[in-house]
Design a protein around this motif. Structure first.
Motif, PDB file in Angstrom:
ATOM      1  N   ASP A 142       0.791  -1.248   0.000  1.00 48.61           N
ATOM      2  CA  ASP A 142       0.000   0.000   0.000  1.00 48.61           C
ATOM      3  C   ASP A 142       0.818   1.291   0.000  1.00 48.61           C
ATOM      4  O   ASP A 142       0.569   2.187  -0.817  1.00 48.61           O
ATOM      5  N   PRO A 143       1.800   1.434   0.889  1.00 50.07           N
ATOM      6  CA  PRO A 143       2.505   2.723   0.964  1.00 50.07           C
ATOM      7  C   PRO A 143       3.294   3.067  -0.293  1.00 50.07           C
ATOM      8  O   PRO A 143       3.755   4.201  -0.452  1.00 50.07           O
ATOM      9  N   ALA A 144       3.461   2.097  -1.206  1.00 54.83           N
ATOM     10  CA  ALA A 144       4.286   2.344  -2.398  1.00 54.83           C
ATOM     11  C   ALA A 144       3.450   2.451  -3.668  1.00 54.83           C
ATOM     12  O   ALA A 144       3.993   2.539  -4.768  1.00 54.83           O
ATOM     13  N   LEU A 145       2.117   2.458  -3.515  1.00 58.47           N
ATOM     14  CA  LEU A 145       1.275   2.268  -4.705  1.00 58.47           C
ATOM     15  C   LEU A 145       0.922   3.515  -5.517  1.00 58.47           C
ATOM     16  O   LEU A 145       0.581   3.387  -6.682  1.00 58.47           O
ATOM     17  N   GLU A 146       0.959   4.678  -4.919  1.00 59.58           N
ATOM     18  CA  GLU A 146       0.330   5.823  -5.585  1.00 59.58           C
ATOM     19  C   GLU A 146       1.271   6.653  -6.454  1.00 59.58           C
ATOM     20  O   GLU A 146       1.046   7.851  -6.657  1.00 59.58           O
ATOM     21  N   CYS A 147       2.335   6.063  -6.985  1.00 59.42           N
ATOM     22  CA  CYS A 147       3.242   6.826  -7.866  1.00 59.42           C
ATOM     23  C   CYS A 147       2.495   7.251  -9.127  1.00 59.42           C
ATOM     24  O   CYS A 147       1.829   6.442  -9.762  1.00 59.42           O
ATOM     25  N   ILE A 148       2.620   8.531  -9.478  1.00 58.93           N
ATOM     26  CA  ILE A 148       1.944   8.962 -10.706  1.00 58.93           C
ATOM     27  C   ILE A 148       2.942   9.391 -11.778  1.00 58.93           C
ATOM     28  O   ILE A 148       2.577  10.074 -12.739  1.00 58.93           O
ATOM     29  N   GLY A 149       4.202   8.993 -11.593  1.00 57.88           N
ATOM     30  CA  GLY A 149       5.164   9.160 -12.677  1.00 57.88           C
ATOM     31  C   GLY A 149       5.561  10.592 -12.982  1.00 57.88           C
ATOM     32  O   GLY A 149       5.783  10.937 -14.143  1.00 57.88           O
ATOM     33  N   CYS A 150       5.718  11.406 -11.938  1.00 57.57           N
ATOM     34  CA  CYS A 150       6.056  12.815 -12.198  1.00 57.57           C
ATOM     35  C   CYS A 150       7.530  13.016 -12.515  1.00 57.57           C
ATOM     36  O   CYS A 150       7.904  14.025 -13.116  1.00 57.57           O
ATOM     37  N   GLY A 151       8.401  12.109 -12.073  1.00 57.14           N
ATOM     38  CA  GLY A 151       9.831  12.233 -12.369  1.00 57.14           C
ATOM     39  C   GLY A 151      10.607  13.047 -11.348  1.00 57.14           C
ATOM     40  O   GLY A 151      11.837  13.171 -11.474  1.00 57.14           O
ATOM     41  N   ALA A 152       9.957  13.588 -10.321  1.00 57.71           N
ATOM     42  CA  ALA A 152      10.674  14.416  -9.343  1.00 57.71           C
ATOM     43  C   ALA A 152      11.784  13.620  -8.655  1.00 57.71           C
ATOM     44  O   ALA A 152      12.889  14.124  -8.435  1.00 57.71           O
ATOM     45  N   CYS A 153      11.492  12.347  -8.326  1.00 60.23           N
ATOM     46  CA  CYS A 153      12.488  11.549  -7.609  1.00 60.23           C
ATOM     47  C   CYS A 153      13.708  11.258  -8.474  1.00 60.23           C
ATOM     48  O   CYS A 153      14.844  11.237  -7.996  1.00 60.23           O
ATOM     49  N   LEU A 154      13.482  11.059  -9.762  1.00 54.69           N
ATOM     50  CA  LEU A 154      14.597  10.808 -10.676  1.00 54.69           C
ATOM     51  C   LEU A 154      15.506  12.028 -10.741  1.00 54.69           C
ATOM     52  O   LEU A 154      16.726  11.930 -10.760  1.00 54.69           O
ATOM     53  N   SER A 155      14.888  13.194 -10.792  1.00 54.68           N
ATOM     54  CA  SER A 155      15.638  14.434 -10.865  1.00 54.68           C
ATOM     55  C   SER A 155      16.481  14.643  -9.613  1.00 54.68           C
ATOM     56  O   SER A 155      17.596  15.154  -9.677  1.00 54.68           O
ATOM     57  N   ALA A 156      15.958  14.219  -8.460  1.00 53.60           N
ATOM     58  CA  ALA A 156      16.648  14.465  -7.193  1.00 53.60           C
ATOM     59  C   ALA A 156      17.714  13.412  -6.887  1.00 53.60           C
ATOM     60  O   ALA A 156      18.520  13.600  -5.978  1.00 53.60           O
ATOM     61  N   CYS A 157      17.729  12.316  -7.644  1.00 53.78           N
ATOM     62  CA  CYS A 157      18.597  11.175  -7.309  1.00 53.78           C
ATOM     63  C   CYS A 157      20.014  11.385  -7.836  1.00 53.78           C
ATOM     64  O   CYS A 157      20.226  11.505  -9.047  1.00 53.78           O
ATOM     65  N   THR A 158      21.003  11.390  -6.943  1.00 53.16           N
ATOM     66  CA  THR A 158      22.383  11.597  -7.381  1.00 53.16           C
ATOM     67  C   THR A 158      22.917  10.365  -8.112  1.00 53.16           C
ATOM     68  O   THR A 158      23.781  10.473  -8.972  1.00 53.16           O
ATOM     69  N   MET A 159      22.402   9.175  -7.790  1.00 57.36           N
ATOM     70  CA  MET A 159      22.891   7.972  -8.465  1.00 57.36           C
ATOM     71  C   MET A 159      22.426   7.923  -9.927  1.00 57.36           C
ATOM     72  O   MET A 159      23.125   7.394 -10.783  1.00 57.36           O
ATOM     73  N   VAL A 160      21.265   8.495 -10.208  1.00 60.04           N
ATOM     74  CA  VAL A 160      20.803   8.564 -11.605  1.00 60.04           C
ATOM     75  C   VAL A 160      21.813   9.372 -12.422  1.00 60.04           C
ATOM     76  O   VAL A 160      22.130   9.035 -13.569  1.00 60.04           O
TER      77      VAL A 160
END
Ligand code: SF4
Ligand code: FES
Length: 237
Positions: A142-160
């Protein structure tokens, strides 16, 4: 900030064939004005060439994700009054730029594909195979289900930024939900990319993704749980 005070909105500008630059607009910070409202107002009254993306305007679609004062946010959910008299707006990091604040989301989709982030139904599955909302399995996902694909996390990720082969927080979060879903039989195939040197073990758990996710998901948590699942599965085999 006083209602009616002027805000200096410094916006990143770029178009194919031209040099990148910053452009400043001044706009009255009306009560409850959001960053998206301000951009729309600038586009309407000061500069019709300014490009940015949005759809719902109410925090439902994620298409207005951008970096505001150094942090990934949804422009339609960010009030100018909370940001002070100078506001800097730039496009998401780690995506190809289309123009001004508009990025190409294709890498997001590509990263999802690398970890097999689509549900695989069993051949004999009923059309609606329900997992009870109060079941242990469902509560884990449940706590991981509501991703709507905005890309904010990808932008913030230094490993990306460091490893282009790293699937990134959203894809690994999605993989976690599928690997914990008893209806999906594609787990063996999915472990192959997840256990590669570019995927699960690459995350340094800095939690930048979790800090910026507007849906308040914790991809970091999902990655750590997927790692525990991987270790348990390796010990069993
Ligand atoms: S995990 Fe959160 S920040 Fe990342 S794409 Fe999904 S909704 Fe956006
Ligand atoms: S425009 Fe849809 S979330 Fe901002």
């Amino acid at each position: 900030m006083n209602p009616g005070a002027m805000v200096a909105l410094r916006v990143y500008r770029w178009a194919p064939g031209s040099a990148e630059r910053w452009q400043e607009y001044r706009i009255p910070a009306a009560v409850d004005l959001t960053v998206l409202d301000a951009l729309v107002e600038v586009q309407r009254t000061q500069d019709g060439t300014l490009a940015f993306r949005y759809a719902c305007r109410v925090g439902m679609c994620g298409s207005c994700a951008m970096v505001v004062n150094g942090r990934e946010r949804w422009a339609c959910r960010t009030r100018l009054s909370a940001l002070g008299p100078r506001v800097t707006v730039r496009p998401l990091y780690h995506f190809p730029l289309v123009r001004d604040l508009v990025v190409d989301m294709e890498p997001f989709v590509a990263k999802m594909k690398t970890v097999g982030a689509a549900f695989v139904p069993r051949a004999e599955a009923q059309q609606f195979a329900a997992i009870g909302s109060q079941s242990r399995e469902r509560r884990a996902i449940d706590p991981a289900l509501e991703c709507i694909g905005c890309g904010a996390c990808l932008s913030a990720c230094t490993m990306v930024a460091h490893d282009p082969g790293f699937p990134g927080p959203a894809a690994l979060n999605r993989a976690f939900t599928l690997m914990a879903d008893s209806r999906d039989p594609a787990k063996a195939e999915r472990w192959v990319p997840l256990l590669s040197e570019d995927a699960l073990w690459r995350c340094h758990a800095q939690a930048s993704c979790t800090e910026v996710c507007p849906m308040e998901l914790s991809p970091t948590d999902s990655i750590l749980r997927l790692r525990r699942r991987a270790v348990a599965s390796l010990l069993r085999s």
